[in-house]
Design an enzyme around this catalytic site. Structure first.
Site, short mmCIF file in Angstrom:
data_model
loop_
_atom_site.label_atom_id
_atom_site.label_comp_id
_atom_site.label_asym_id
_atom_site.label_seq_id
_atom_site.Cartn_x
_atom_site.Cartn_y
_atom_site.Cartn_z
N ARG A 75 0.89 -1.09 -0.05
CA ARG A 75 -0.03 -0.07 -0.04
C ARG A 75 0.89 1.33 0.24
NH1 ARG A 75 -0.17 4.61 3.21
NH2 ARG A 75 -2.06 5.48 3.23
N HIS A 80 3.00 6.22 -2.25
CA HIS A 80 4.25 6.91 -2.16
C HIS A 80 5.06 6.85 -3.30
CE1 HIS A 80 2.83 8.39 1.88
NE2 HIS A 80 2.78 7.27 2.14
#
Length: 114
Positions: A75, A80
């Site tokens: 995730r 990011h």
């Protein structure tokens, strides 16, 4: 396990099943060229990781068969490092990791009452 954590496990299960549905019957070659499918699967993996992140450490410790760090790490990479995602890793998750996750999480969800 707290009721909200059961809800997060259900979120994980539903997202995993959707990801599986999105790749059912297609090949790696098709996945590579289908941007909509890539986005849909990636979003479901993101949801799995976010729901996993919300599960307490105590509950995570009670459920050692779930790869918590890997789910949360995936995730984090999607969120990011979105510009450097490796599609092959996403695809491989749909072929191996997600079916295993479904097999572990599904028995933890109580059946719905009629």
């Amino acid at each position: 396990m707290q009721p909200r954590e059961l809800h997060y496990l259900l979120d994980m299960l539903n997202a995993a099943k959707l990801a599986q549905d999105f790749v059912a019957g297609i090949s790696w070659e098709t996945f590579q060229t289908d941007l909509m499918r890539q986005a849909a699967v990636t979003r479901q993996i993101e949801i799995i990781g976010e729901a996993a992140r919300r599960i307490s450490e105590a509950t995570q410790a009670e459920l050692p068969d779930i790869p918590w760090r890997a789910l949360i790490g995936m995730r984090n990479r999607i969120v990011h490092e979105y510009d450097r995602l490796n599609l092959e890793i996403i695809w491989n998750a749909t072929q191996a990791s997600i079916p295993q996750l479904i097999a572990v999480v599904e028995p933890l969800i109580p059946p719905e009452e009629p």
